[in-house]
Scaffold this active site. Structure first.
Site, PDB file in Angstrom:
ATOM      1  N   TYR A 125      16.316  -3.872  14.799  1.00  0.00           N
ATOM      2  CA  TYR A 125      17.342  -3.440  15.746  1.00  0.00           C
ATOM      3  C   TYR A 125      17.280  -1.926  15.981  1.00  0.00           C
ATOM      4  CZ  TYR A 125      18.773  -8.140  14.526  1.00  0.00           C
ATOM      5  OH  TYR A 125      18.764  -9.494  14.294  1.00  0.00           O
ATOM      6  N   ARG A 161      22.208   2.065  16.460  1.00  0.00           N
ATOM      7  CA  ARG A 161      23.086   1.452  15.455  1.00  0.00           C
ATOM      8  C   ARG A 161      24.206   2.394  14.957  1.00  0.00           C
ATOM      9  NH1 ARG A 161      21.921  -0.568  10.941  1.00  0.00           N
ATOM     10  NH2 ARG A 161      23.025  -2.520  11.242  1.00  0.00           N
ATOM     11  N   TYR A 164      27.771   0.921  15.835  1.00  0.00           N
ATOM     12  CA  TYR A 164      28.472   0.206  14.749  1.00  0.00           C
ATOM     13  C   TYR A 164      29.072   1.136  13.707  1.00  0.00           C
ATOM     14  CZ  TYR A 164      25.280  -3.475  16.447  1.00  0.00           C
ATOM     15  OH  TYR A 164      24.576  -4.349  17.219  1.00  0.00           O
ATOM     16  N   GLU A 206      16.292 -18.396  10.086  1.00  0.00           N
ATOM     17  CA  GLU A 206      15.824 -17.545  11.201  1.00  0.00           C
ATOM     18  C   GLU A 206      16.073 -16.080  10.885  1.00  0.00           C
ATOM     19  OE1 GLU A 206      18.818 -18.649  13.931  1.00  0.00           O
ATOM     20  OE2 GLU A 206      18.012 -20.630  14.321  1.00  0.00           O
ATOM     21  N   PRO A 207      15.442 -15.535   9.866  1.00  0.00           N
ATOM     22  CA  PRO A 207      15.705 -14.133   9.555  1.00  0.00           C
ATOM     23  C   PRO A 207      15.032 -13.179  10.544  1.00  0.00           C
ATOM     24  CG  PRO A 207      14.021 -15.005   8.093  1.00  0.00           C
ATOM     25  CD  PRO A 207      14.445 -16.141   8.967  1.00  0.00           C
ATOM     26  N   GLY A 208      15.707 -12.096  10.804  1.00  0.00           N
ATOM     27  CA  GLY A 208      15.107 -11.028  11.610  1.00  0.00           C
ATOM     28  C   GLY A 208      15.060  -9.779  10.759  1.00  0.00           C
ATOM     29  N   ARG A 209      16.267  -9.224  10.523  1.00  0.00           N
ATOM     30  CA  ARG A 209      16.403  -7.953   9.816  1.00  0.00           C
ATOM     31  C   ARG A 209      15.636  -7.913   8.492  1.00  0.00           C
ATOM     32  NH1 ARG A 209      20.977  -4.818  10.420  1.00  0.00           N
ATOM     33  NH2 ARG A 209      22.068  -6.669  11.146  1.00  0.00           N
ATOM     34  N   CYS A 255      24.372  13.516  25.535  1.00  0.00           N
ATOM     35  CA  CYS A 255      25.657  14.118  25.881  1.00  0.00           C
ATOM     36  C   CYS A 255      26.800  13.140  25.631  1.00  0.00           C
ATOM     37  CB  CYS A 255      25.637  14.563  27.334  1.00  0.00           C
ATOM     38  SG  CYS A 255      24.242  15.626  27.642  1.00  0.00           S
ATOM     39  N   GLU A 256      26.986  12.790  24.399  1.00  0.00           N
ATOM     40  CA  GLU A 256      28.068  11.894  23.971  1.00  0.00           C
ATOM     41  C   GLU A 256      28.441  12.319  22.556  1.00  0.00           C
ATOM     42  OE1 GLU A 256      29.222   8.621  25.114  1.00  0.00           O
ATOM     43  OE2 GLU A 256      27.773   8.194  26.704  1.00  0.00           O
TER      44      GLU A 256
HETATM   45  N1  LLP Z   1      19.693 -16.302  14.550  1.00  0.00           N
HETATM   46  C1  LLP Z   1      20.625 -16.054  15.485  1.00  0.00           C
HETATM   47  C2  LLP Z   1      21.173 -17.177  16.251  1.00  0.00           C
HETATM   48  C3  LLP Z   1      21.061 -14.733  15.716  1.00  0.00           C
HETATM   49  O1  LLP Z   1      21.981 -14.492  16.636  1.00  0.00           O
HETATM   50  C4  LLP Z   1      20.519 -13.680  14.945  1.00  0.00           C
HETATM   51  C5  LLP Z   1      20.941 -12.298  15.148  1.00  0.00           C
HETATM   52  C6  LLP Z   1      19.526 -14.000  13.987  1.00  0.00           C
HETATM   53  C7  LLP Z   1      19.134 -15.322  13.815  1.00  0.00           C
HETATM   54  C8  LLP Z   1      18.870 -12.957  13.133  1.00  0.00           C
HETATM   55  O2  LLP Z   1      19.796 -12.333  12.321  1.00  0.00           O
HETATM   56  P1  LLP Z   1      19.314 -11.308  11.175  1.00  0.00           P
HETATM   57  O3  LLP Z   1      18.527 -12.097  10.169  1.00  0.00           O
HETATM   58  O4  LLP Z   1      18.492 -10.263  11.829  1.00  0.00           O
HETATM   59  O5  LLP Z   1      20.577 -10.769  10.612  1.00  0.00           O
HETATM   60  N2  LLP Z   1      22.122  -5.456  16.491  1.00  0.00           N
HETATM   61  C9  LLP Z   1      22.765  -5.791  15.239  1.00  0.00           C
HETATM   62  C10 LLP Z   1      22.372  -7.164  14.758  1.00  0.00           C
HETATM   63  C11 LLP Z   1      22.649  -8.278  15.750  1.00  0.00           C
HETATM   64  C12 LLP Z   1      22.146  -9.617  15.291  1.00  0.00           C
HETATM   65  C13 LLP Z   1      22.239 -10.614  16.378  1.00  0.00           C
HETATM   66  N3  LLP Z   1      21.825 -11.930  16.018  1.00  0.00           N
HETATM   67  C14 LLP Z   1      22.441  -4.701  14.223  1.00  0.00           C
HETATM   68  O6  LLP Z   1      21.780  -3.726  14.571  1.00  0.00           O
HETATM   69  O7  LLP Z   1      22.900  -4.767  13.085  1.00  0.00           O
END
Ligand code: LLP
Length: 413
Positions: free
Chosen positions: A365, A307, A311, A268-271, A336-337
């Protein structure tokens, strides 16, 4: 590189960003379609598994539609994301519903839409889903999200696979889970899943996860459950600064070695699919030279890209204007932070008011975590395809933001 310079003019694919920035009000996000396609193809061809795109990384309908057209399923965490996936044409049997806190309403919605599976994160949720399915006279397809107690060695705030993290079911509870699933009449277990965190660049961590997940599958099968899907989550890291690039070929070899094609494996990639495709374009509002620090204040800030403030991470910044002399600047947003800072003491060619800066690797993100803080409007998003560009989300109208608030009659004259 998504952004490149030709005769000192910045381009993404065939689009001149200097020209674009003069017609679109900054700040705005711009994404390269080609880069998203290349990233998807790279994962798909190297890993050869099913891919469920984690919509949370960038849920713009155009991006979801693009990934759907490439064959991706969806990993979703809310009714809103289920609706987005369906609206983009992703079939219900390619949607996996995640999340540590699902309401009765969420579960009913997912069951009624007949999605592929709901990944369950606690014994309590297992019971809740069984009851809801019973009341709807349905059999719920579920996955069990396990917490393998493995440290992804990533930022603490985006780690999810250690025992102390709130996600998933501990391995200690596997026996209880198996007994319950056999007992509950309205559940059908399709698989197990895990996700130990985000921005993981070391393949040896994946190796540990795969070994543990295979062991869990074997134990559960010995306890009489039968399923064939192992969902190994997302988390593939990208290179924002000087991280070592994650080698997906190594991951693919590990998959073959450890699972030996026995299961239907998915990720399940996002990033990884969208981060590098996105650039945030911002304009310099003021250059404020102090005795000790030279500040560049931009119109993008933590309201546009959270981000760095949240972070404490860095996104590279590249100016459109390439003056030969350089200076050390602290580049900050207008909010203003004091935490609203992108980069400190960063070498840039000398800049002046009105110049544009490109903030790199902001396709994941970025927009999704933007807010209206300080009553600033959410920015425009643009998709580039070769020499064409399309606005894929209009900048919010500030009047409309204000009009959403309701002043009760007793406060009106
Ligand atoms: N599957 C699950 C269950 C997740 O919780 C996440 C991300 C993903 C897949 C996708 O992960 P990825 O491949 O994108 O790493 N806001 C943070 C990242 C939070 C990710 C939350 N869960 C940032 O900006 O780095």
């Amino acid at each position: 590189m998504t952004l490149y310079f030709k005769n000192n003019i910045p381009f993404i694919e065939g689009v001149n960003l200097d020209d674009l920035s003069k017609t679109i009000e900054t700040p705005f996000y711009v994404y390269s379609q080609k880069k998203i396609i290349d990233s998807y193809e790279h994962i798909k061809n190297t890993l050869n598994t099913n891919i469920y795109y984690a919509l949370k990384a960038n849920s713009n309908q155009a991006i979801v539609t693009l990934l759907k057209s490439l064959g991706a399923g969806a990993d979703v965490v809310s009714i809103g994301e289920i609706m987005r996936a369906l609206d983009a044409g992703i079939k219900p049997d390619k949607i996996i519903f995640e999340g540590v806190g699902k309401s009765k309403n969420d579960i009913e919605f997912a069951l009624n839409k007949k999605i592929k599976q709901i990944n369950v994160e606690s014994i309590e949720e297992l019971e809740m889903i069984n009851e809801i399915a019973y009341s709807l006279k349905m059999i719920a397809s579920i996955g069990i999200r396990l917490n393998p107690d493995i440290d992804g060695l990533t930022l603490d705030k985006i780690s999810t696979g250690r025992k102390k993290d709130k996600f998933g079911i501990s391995f200690d509870k596997i026996n209880d889970i198996c007994a319950l699933i056999k007992n509950y009449q309205n559940l059908n277990i399709k698989g197990i899943s895990c996700h130990i965190g985000s921005q993981i660049n070391d393949p040896s961590i994946y190796e540990k996860v795969f070994i543990k997940m295979k062991k869990a599958a074997e134990i559960m099968e010995e306890r009489g459950l039968s399923f064939n899907h192992i969902d190994l989550g997302g988390g593939f890291g990208v290179t924002y600064e000087d991280e070592k690039e994650l080698n997906l070929k190594t991951i693919s070899n590990l998959l073959k070695k450890i699972f030996n094609e026995k299961y239907e494996i998915s990720f399940e990639p996002g990033r990884y699919l969208v981060a590098k495709a996105g650039i945030l374009i911002t304009k310099i509002l003021i250059v404020k030279e102090d005795d000790h620090v030279n500040y560049i204040i931009t119109d993008a800030g933590m309201q546009t890209l959270l981000r760095p403030a949240l972070y404490n991470v860095k996104h590279n910044i590249v100016p459109f204007s390439k003056n030969k002399k350089s200076k050390k600047y602290t580049i900050a947003g207008p909010i203003c932070e004091s935490t609203d800072i992108f980069l400190k003491n960063f070498d840039l060619p000398i800049q002046s008011i009105g110049n544009y800066l490109a903030i790199y690797d902001t396709g994941a993100y970025g927009f999704v975590m933007a807010s209206n803080y300080n009553t600033r409007n959410l920015p425009t998003e643009i998709l580039i395809n070769e020499s064409n560009h399309a606005i894929i989300r209009n900048k919010e109208n500030i009047n409309e933001i204000i009009k959403k608030d309701i002043v009760p009659t007793w406060l009106k004259d």
